[in-house]
Enzyme design. Structure first.
Site, PDB file in Angstrom:
ATOM      1  N   SER A 142      32.104  96.541  43.160  1.00 51.87           N
ATOM      2  CA  SER A 142      32.524  96.462  41.758  1.00 51.87           C
ATOM      3  C   SER A 142      32.017  97.695  41.001  1.00 51.87           C
ATOM      4  O   SER A 142      32.289  98.823  41.432  1.00 51.87           O
ATOM      5  CB  SER A 142      32.000  95.148  41.147  1.00 51.87           C
ATOM      6  N   ASP A 159      42.564  90.281  43.088  1.00 55.08           N
ATOM      7  CA  ASP A 159      41.662  90.870  42.087  1.00 55.08           C
ATOM      8  C   ASP A 159      42.487  91.430  40.931  1.00 55.08           C
ATOM      9  O   ASP A 159      43.305  92.322  41.123  1.00 55.08           O
ATOM     10  CB  ASP A 159      40.840  91.990  42.758  1.00 55.08           C
ATOM     11  N   HIS A 199      38.251  89.110  42.244  1.00 55.22           N
ATOM     12  CA  HIS A 199      37.277  90.203  42.266  1.00 55.22           C
ATOM     13  C   HIS A 199      35.958  89.795  42.916  1.00 55.22           C
ATOM     14  O   HIS A 199      35.338  90.581  43.633  1.00 55.22           O
ATOM     15  CB  HIS A 199      37.039  90.665  40.825  1.00 55.22           C
TER      16      HIS A 199
END
Lengths: 383, 383
Positions: free
Chosen positions: A149, A319, A352
């Site tokens: 991330s 995501d 995500h």
């Protein structure tokens, strides 16, 4: 927030002054980190983990702290990041409130928390700080840098700013720049905090004068974008809360399981994260653009990453915050830069955050990549 | 909010009392609507339009109100919904603040606005009100009912509750039930309003004591989910605001074009929509489930729609709020119910709101469907 710094935390003093990309410098700043496994004599077996926005450095249990970490199934003896072979270092991001210096830390000049006097924070500053730690640990070249991330942004920045600093790279749900949808989401999260009267221009405390409502809203919106509609369809459907879990006197109060799930996530987060740190780290992601020095051309930004031998880039099809096109873009750019790169689009339903929970898919993928990664560099082997 | 009722509005008095599905009844309630074209002698050429949550009944310009409507390119002489052939009726949803009775309307019993004393509102109530209007206009059978977004829910409810009320149906970005991702988004929008101190338990005014911050947040989150990441990548990229459009003294203030776009949308919305109406209509969508009477089985709910001859169901691939699987589900169910149904997945980049802006794709699709729709029913032709 001191009580939320994991007991296994170690500290590294950054060079002082530590200059910041967008101006200003930090005095006496430090990074919090944890380690697992042992660095070999040649300092060639180090794996650096750069995290998303909210995690601390306690990625896994260890001797100093037996509590499970946020990536417990990934890191440890015999686990995908095998600490029998690798010396693993996880860094708490610069600007965070989990041990590293950030807006909630005391400014050495005043003894008071920086709050909004903290200089503007960029992903590049975090990369510079991580590089200083790597050198400080006596490591010239990492075996691998793993970034998830926001950490995926930080890792790309580290690789671009310090050519050859790593032989291998695992980029998970990362991005080479922030796109407008993600900027919009983060902007709204920040606005929720800023609009809370208790935020008070950054001057609050951790108790009564904490912007709890703003942080709850920001976290809920975060969780909505960290997971996926698909996962929730299967998990919650249209299930209602039991009557004893509902407050029927509250107009428009919680009624569906999914609402209660968000509320529970939000409650676990508030008072455990510093709102100003949230604002700073959130904005640093918006600003990140690996193509910045190349007229916005990401491919050229990625092409500047030299000396990287092997990379694994993983994206998740569900995501919405760091959409899979962004990981495709990273993989293509690294390939063009001459790195042997594998792109892995994961069908995980969890969006995500899949890398935190989808052990079955992410574990074997990371394990296989690291297993195949030579302990020494290709060039070193010749010597 | 009276100043925001379009001048071409007409009113229909609902039966009084008007019973509400979840309990209670409205006294002296009415629906606001507009019409275009002329009803033929057999009352066989009527097209009813049921809207999304926020639009008023002014879908297009006309004699009574020459101002462009929110679907101006869709409705008019020679346009896809051709008013030379069709008598078009657009209804402002029950519970709205654009003319129809809702929480902002005066309660006949007290002379004061209902506010939270308004009974719980469901999609089914809106369908019942629309059915009463149709009958009140002397129409036994609609040629077509068109429903967009929330209106797509209302249209399915109308068709299920009043078998045979329409020969044709166009469902655009609709849903047969609310899914948890959409519930989560709407729950957060409502929370933003409820947390605004000026909402004050529903007791505010349109001026100083209006929950502007809560409504701005709700609207921004709405716009984020009404459009798509793909559209914004092309439209905004990472473009910054000019320095004169930035307030550099505002910490974490607007910096990117996409943030300014959201802010402009939000400013146009606040003070033009009633917060309590927003809460009621938003919750009505969460509650909607066409499978409710069938143990949650949507297919059985759709199978209860009888007497419908032809349907066009349109979804948008980039829609995250009413994802395209929901329109696929509607189309499959209507087909199983014996209706000749065409499913059209649109590649529009604009997300949920594509039907408002993607004239090139939606115009011809709706035009072709209506052109092929016989003026009289299949059964009527035999007679």
């Amino acid at each position: 927030m001191a009580e939320f710094i994991p007991p296994g935390t170690r500290w590294f003093d950054l060079p002082s002054p530590f200059p910041m990309k967008r101006g200003g410098a930090l005095q006496g700043a430090r990074l919090a980190y944890e380690t697992w496994g042992r660095l070999d004599a040649a300092a060639s077996n180090a794996v650096l983990i750069l995290t998303g926005m909210s995690p601390d450095a306690h990625a896994a249990s260890g001797e100093a702290d037996p509590a499970p970490g946020w990536w417990e199934w990934m890191i440890g003896p015999g686990k995908p990041i095998d600490t029998r072979r690798w010396f693993v270092v996880c860094v708490n991001a610069l600007g965070s409130c989990k041990g590293s210096t950030g807006p909630a830390s005391a400014d050495a000049a005043t003894g008071e928390p920086y709050r909004l006097a903290f200089p503007e924070l960029s992903i590049e500053d975090g990369a510079d700080a991580a590089a200083a730690l790597v050198r400080g640990l006596g490591i010239q070249r990492l075996a691998c840098v793993v970034g998830n991330s926001m950490g995926g942004m930080s890792a790309l920045s580290l690789l671009a700013r310090y050519p050859g600093i790593a032989r291998g790279h695992v980029n998970i749900c990362g991005a080479a720049r922030a796109l407008p949808f993600s900027i919009a989401i983060r902007s709204l999260q920040r606005e929720a905090i800023r609009l809370d009267p208790r935020w008070n221009g950054g001057d609050y405390d951790d108790a009564e004068h904490y912007p709890e409502n703003g942080m709850r809203m920001a976290r809920k919106l975060g969780v909505i974008t960290y997971r996926s509609a698909l996962e929730w369809d299967g998990r919650f459907g249209r299930v209602r809360l039991d009557s004893e879990r509902r407050d029927d006197d509250e107009p428009f109060g919680l009624e569906f399981e999914v609402e209660s799930y968000l509320e529970a996530h939000a409650r676990r987060f508030v008072h455990r994260y510093d709102p100003n740190c949230y604002l700073y780290l959130s904005r640093s992601m918006d600003w990140f653009d690996l193509g910045e020095a190349h007229g916005g051309d990401i491919a050229r930004g990625l092409a500047a990453i030299t000396g990287l031998e092997r990379a694994l880039v993983i994206g998740v099809k569900t995501d919405i915050l760091f959409p899979i096109q962004q990981q495709e873009e990273i993989a293509a750019g690294l390939r063009d830069a001459g790195c042997a790169t594998r792109f892995l689009p994961m069908p995980s339903p969890q969006g995500h955050d899949a890398f935190l929970v989808d052990e079955e898919r992410f574990g074997p993928a990371v394990a296989a990549f690291l297993r195949a990664l030579p302990c020494t560099a290709v060039n070193d082997k010749v010597a």
